[in-house]
Design a protein around this motif. Structure first.
Motif, PDB file in Angstrom:
ATOM      1  N   ILE A 170      47.598  40.343  40.012  1.00 11.83           N
ATOM      2  CA  ILE A 170      46.283  39.965  40.527  1.00 11.83           C
ATOM      3  C   ILE A 170      45.586  39.156  39.453  1.00 11.83           C
ATOM      4  O   ILE A 170      45.550  39.563  38.287  1.00 11.83           O
ATOM      5  N   PHE A 171      45.041  38.013  39.833  1.00 12.14           N
ATOM      6  CA  PHE A 171      44.192  37.238  38.926  1.00 12.14           C
ATOM      7  C   PHE A 171      42.747  37.406  39.370  1.00 12.14           C
ATOM      8  O   PHE A 171      42.396  37.129  40.517  1.00 12.14           O
ATOM      9  N   MET A 172      41.913  37.887  38.435  1.00 12.02           N
ATOM     10  CA  MET A 172      40.497  38.089  38.720  1.00 12.02           C
ATOM     11  C   MET A 172      39.650  37.085  37.934  1.00 12.02           C
ATOM     12  O   MET A 172      39.975  36.740  36.798  1.00 12.02           O
ATOM     13  N   ASP A 173      38.575  36.666  38.551  1.00 10.91           N
ATOM     14  CA  ASP A 173      37.632  35.764  37.895  1.00 10.91           C
ATOM     15  C   ASP A 173      36.268  35.981  38.520  1.00 10.91           C
ATOM     16  O   ASP A 173      36.135  36.016  39.747  1.00 10.91           O
ATOM     17  N   GLY A 174      35.257  36.186  37.679  1.00 10.49           N
ATOM     18  CA  GLY A 174      33.904  36.360  38.190  1.00 10.49           C
ATOM     19  C   GLY A 174      33.727  37.550  39.099  1.00 10.49           C
ATOM     20  O   GLY A 174      32.887  37.534  40.003  1.00 10.49           O
ATOM     21  N   GLY A 175      34.522  38.613  38.873  1.00  8.13           N
ATOM     22  CA  GLY A 175      34.365  39.836  39.656  1.00  8.13           C
ATOM     23  C   GLY A 175      35.043  39.836  41.001  1.00  8.13           C
ATOM     24  O   GLY A 175      34.858  40.780  41.787  1.00  8.13           O
ATOM     25  N   ILE A 226      38.853  38.926  43.302  1.00  6.32           N
ATOM     26  CA  ILE A 226      40.276  38.625  43.247  1.00  6.32           C
ATOM     27  C   ILE A 226      40.485  37.205  43.755  1.00  6.32           C
ATOM     28  O   ILE A 226      40.208  36.904  44.925  1.00  6.32           O
ATOM     29  N   VAL A 227      40.942  36.335  42.880  1.00 10.20           N
ATOM     30  CA  VAL A 227      41.167  34.939  43.245  1.00 10.20           C
ATOM     31  C   VAL A 227      42.541  34.761  43.865  1.00 10.20           C
ATOM     32  O   VAL A 227      42.716  34.012  44.828  1.00 10.20           O
ATOM     33  N   GLU A 228      43.528  35.475  43.302  1.00  7.24           N
ATOM     34  CA  GLU A 228      44.899  35.313  43.785  1.00  7.24           C
ATOM     35  C   GLU A 228      45.678  36.597  43.547  1.00  7.24           C
ATOM     36  O   GLU A 228      45.500  37.265  42.528  1.00  7.24           O
ATOM     37  N   LYS A 229      46.546  36.929  44.478  1.00  9.65           N
ATOM     38  CA  LYS A 229      47.434  38.089  44.364  1.00  9.65           C
ATOM     39  C   LYS A 229      48.774  37.729  44.966  1.00  9.65           C
ATOM     40  O   LYS A 229      48.845  37.107  46.035  1.00  9.65           O
ATOM     41  N   GLY A 230      49.845  38.101  44.269  1.00 11.30           N
ATOM     42  CA  GLY A 230      51.153  37.793  44.801  1.00 11.30           C
ATOM     43  C   GLY A 230      52.245  38.259  43.868  1.00 11.30           C
ATOM     44  O   GLY A 230      51.981  38.918  42.854  1.00 11.30           O
ATOM     45  N   PRO A 231      53.512  37.937  44.197  1.00  9.66           N
ATOM     46  CA  PRO A 231      54.622  38.292  43.315  1.00  9.66           C
ATOM     47  C   PRO A 231      54.383  37.752  41.911  1.00  9.66           C
ATOM     48  O   PRO A 231      53.873  36.639  41.742  1.00  9.66           O
ATOM     49  N   ALA A 232      54.755  38.553  40.917  1.00  9.38           N
ATOM     50  CA  ALA A 232      54.392  38.226  39.532  1.00  9.38           C
ATOM     51  C   ALA A 232      54.860  36.834  39.121  1.00  9.38           C
ATOM     52  O   ALA A 232      54.080  36.036  38.586  1.00  9.38           O
ATOM     53  N   ARG A 233      56.103  36.528  39.340  1.00 12.19           N
ATOM     54  CA  ARG A 233      56.628  35.243  38.879  1.00 12.19           C
ATOM     55  C   ARG A 233      55.951  34.080  39.593  1.00 12.19           C
ATOM     56  O   ARG A 233      55.672  33.026  38.987  1.00 12.19           O
ATOM     57  N   GLN A 234      55.654  34.260  40.875  1.00 12.83           N
ATOM     58  CA  GLN A 234      54.999  33.175  41.614  1.00 12.83           C
ATOM     59  C   GLN A 234      53.591  32.906  41.082  1.00 12.83           C
ATOM     60  O   GLN A 234      53.203  31.753  40.863  1.00 12.83           O
ATOM     61  N   VAL A 235      52.815  33.978  40.840  1.00 10.33           N
ATOM     62  CA  VAL A 235      51.440  33.795  40.373  1.00 10.33           C
ATOM     63  C   VAL A 235      51.414  33.192  38.976  1.00 10.33           C
ATOM     64  O   VAL A 235      50.613  32.305  38.678  1.00 10.33           O
ATOM     65  N   ILE A 236      52.302  33.651  38.088  1.00  8.26           N
ATOM     66  CA  ILE A 236      52.296  33.171  36.705  1.00  8.26           C
ATOM     67  C   ILE A 236      52.879  31.767  36.587  1.00  8.26           C
ATOM     68  O   ILE A 236      52.372  30.927  35.829  1.00  8.26           O
TER      69      ILE A 236
END
Length: 262
Positions: free
Chosen positions: A226-231, A233-243
């Motif tokens: 999960i990538f969070m910004d400003g409180g 969740i901006v994006e959530k997904g499989p680890a390799r795909q998000v990174i």
């Protein structure tokens, strides 16, 4: 069925919005990494899950049991907070070990105190405490600290202290083990030994939530990110795909800044 369901969690401190509409599920045996810049709400989210903070809105469900519902006062009783916290083990940034106790005592203390509430404690005190100590020694052995059980925190390196903290969190057999930037207080040479332990726990299918700034570790160890910004969740997904191939521009910008700082 998800072991953890988080529905529409919100948290404000005065006029400051810290979390807004946070929702996600976590399956048993999964490792979830939460990434984001300082102030994005990651630690506050962990503190809400561990009931160190009370959400203003939303629901938290563990194993099908609603632990918190902002619309249900029965789930908000202070007398139930300690029981709810047993579902989550939390490893802090700064170890938080008791300096007056040995490594083994730090691991066993909470379980020893809880055991005093057992109806058979007085009759079987010695056997119960011996069993708890044996379990504590086994956990320290898994952390590679068998030879450090009688050492006090001041006699341990930062990496060793954090491994004691992990053993302590595991001692109560929580449903979900949470890490809040577990390597941020460590020198680079000590970071690897703690990440190795967490990697091993992931391989053993320990259900975990890991707030981390270690992007390569999140990519390789977590099932989802999960990538969070400003409180939010901006994006959530499989680890390799998000990174490696994020869909959202804000995620790409964060990862680009992170790469430039390394």
């Amino acid at each position: 069925m998800a072991i953890l369901e988080v529905h529409n969690i919100e948290k404000h401190f005065g006029p400051t919005r810290v979390l807004e509409d946070i929702s996600f599920d976590l399956e048993k045996g999964q490792a979830l990494a939460i990434i984001g810049s300082s102030g994005s709400g990651k630690t506050t989210l962990l503190r809400c899950l561990n009931f160190l903070e009370t959400p203003d809105q939303g629901r938290i469900v563990v194993g099908g049991e609603t632990l918190y519902d902002a619309d249900d006062p029965a789930t908000q009783r202070e007398s139930q907070v300690r029981k709810k916290r047993l579902h989550f083990g939390l490893v802090f940034q700064s170890f938080n070990l008791f300096p007056q106790y040995t490594a083994l005592k730090n691991v066993t203390l909470a379980k020893e105190l809880l055991s005093q509430e057992r109806p058979d404690f007085k009759q079987n005190k010695k056997a119960i405490l011996e069993e708890i100590q044996a379990e504590g020694r086994e956990l320290l052995a898994k952390m590679g600290l068998s030879d450090r059980e009688s050492h006090y925190p001041c006699q341990l390196s930062g990496g060793q202290q954090q491994r004691v903290a992990i053993a302590r969190a595991l001692a109560l057999q929580p449903d979900i083990l949470c890490f809040d930037e577990p390597t941020s207080a460590l020198d680079p040479e000590l970071t690897g030994e703690v990440l190795k332990v967490i990697r091993s726990l992931a391989e053993q299918k320990t259900t975990m939530i890991i707030v981390t700034h270690e992007m390569a570790f999140a990519r390789d160890v977590a099932d989802e990110v999960i990538f969070m910004d400003g409180g939010v969740i901006v994006e959530k997904g499989p680890a390799r795909q998000v990174i490696e191939d994020p869909r959202e521009e804000r995620t790409r910008q964060f990862l680009s800044r992170y790469a430039q700082e390394q």
